[in-house]
Design a protein around this motif. Structure first.
Motif, short mmCIF file in Angstrom:
data_model
loop_
_atom_site.label_atom_id
_atom_site.label_comp_id
_atom_site.label_asym_id
_atom_site.label_seq_id
_atom_site.Cartn_x
_atom_site.Cartn_y
_atom_site.Cartn_z
N ASP A 47 7.69 -8.92 -10.99
CA ASP A 47 9.08 -9.25 -10.70
C ASP A 47 9.69 -8.22 -9.77
N ARG A 64 11.99 -16.85 -13.50
CA ARG A 64 11.88 -16.59 -14.93
C ARG A 64 12.22 -17.83 -15.75
N GLU A 96 10.31 -17.55 -19.50
CA GLU A 96 10.08 -16.18 -19.96
C GLU A 96 11.35 -15.60 -20.58
N THR A 117 20.36 -12.20 -16.04
CA THR A 117 19.15 -11.60 -15.52
C THR A 117 19.32 -10.11 -15.31
#
Length: 294
Positions: free
Chosen positions: A18, A71, A76, A294
């Motif tokens: 990421d 994501r 996730e 996030t």
């Protein structure tokens, strides 16, 4: 023998992927746009350079959005060091904004005592006139910097780095990354960085100041989430521009004062960047976007 669902990929490895993708998008978007601004020439506040200059500021936000979408599609978990939004954070944001502005004002006062320029709002008046008034000035300062960056640096990179690093280590690393990310701005006419000069004492101190600033905004994020990080970034930027902080004496004072402020915020805050039992997120579970960021 009972079957079990496939285990997710190791968290550190997934976070590294990421981070690599986020940094690649943030730097590529910003540096490409700013490179165009350098190539076309002209002031950053005037067309055609203005469009590329403005777009470049949104590199971190674009990177953050890509990671968020990625994501969600993979189902996730939200990184465990994400500070989920709470309404009480709206009460903390003004307090932390005052703290951010205070670091700049104190630096200007101490800088003046050390031989630097006196406090003046001439820079704020000139900037407001250039941008079309106080409202446009404040709106521009909010969008270009706090809103265009914080979802990336603090909302995306910070929690993932915290999976394997201490807050000090993350602050130091993001401060260095932040300083490098700003480098093209030294070559665009009309930017504060261009006025400082890359090889000048003020330019070097600006680069160094990214480290305590990154730590200060991260401490605000730990204390009250992304709203506080945006508020802190906004307050410091407005104060810097309004007071025209460019003198080496003032910048050196700012580095020291913000370093002290970081210690105070961390010492008085209950949060350590780890979720409380009430908000803890299992690393293998999916958390709806309505309850976490996030």
């Amino acid at each position: 023998m009972p079957t079990s669902s496939a285990s997710p990929a190791p968290v550190p490895g997934r976070y590294r992927n990421d981070l690599t993708l986020f940094l690649g998008i943030a730097f590529a978007t910003s540096w490409l746009a700013w490179g165009v601004a350098v190539a076309v020439g002209g002031e950053s506040t005037e067309p055609p350079a203005n469009l590329s200059y403005t777009l470049g500021a949104f590199g971190p936000l674009i990177g953050a959005l890509v990671i968020r979408i990625r994501r969600r599609r993979r189902g996730e978990a939200v990184p465990r060091h994400v500070v989920a939004f709470r309404r009480r954070h709206l009460l903390w944001a003004p307090v932390l904004m005052i703290l951010g502005s205070a670091t700049v004002v104190l630096a200007a006062l101490f800088g003046y005592a050390a031989g630097g320029p006196a406090l003046s709002l001439d820079s704020a008046r000139e900037m407001a006139e250039t941008m079309g008034g106080p409202v446009a000035f404040l709106g521009g300062m909010l969008v270009s910097g706090p809103l265009s960056e914080e979802a990336g640096w603090r909302g995306t990179a910070y929690p993932r780095l915290r999976a394997t690093m201490s807050r000090f280590q993350v602050g130091l690393l993001l401060g260095v990354v932040w300083a490098v990310w700003h480098l093209p701005l030294f070559f665009i006419d009309g930017t504060p960085q261009h006025e400082l000069g890359l090889a000048s004492a003020s330019g070097v101190l600006f680069a160094v100041s990214n480290v305590p600033m990154a730590m200060l905004v991260a401490a605000a994020y730990d204390r009250a989430g992304i709203v506080a990080a945006i508020g802190m970034h906004f307050a410091v930027n407005v104060s810097l521009v309004s007071l025209g902080v460019t003198a080496p004496e003032t910048q050196a004072m700012l580095i020291g004062i913000q370093s002290i402020a970081v210690v105070l915020v961390l010492a008085t805050g209950r949060g350590t960047g780890r979720p409380s039992p009430r908000t803890a997120v299992p690393e293998t579970a999916y958390v709806p976007e309505s309850t976490a960021r996030t």
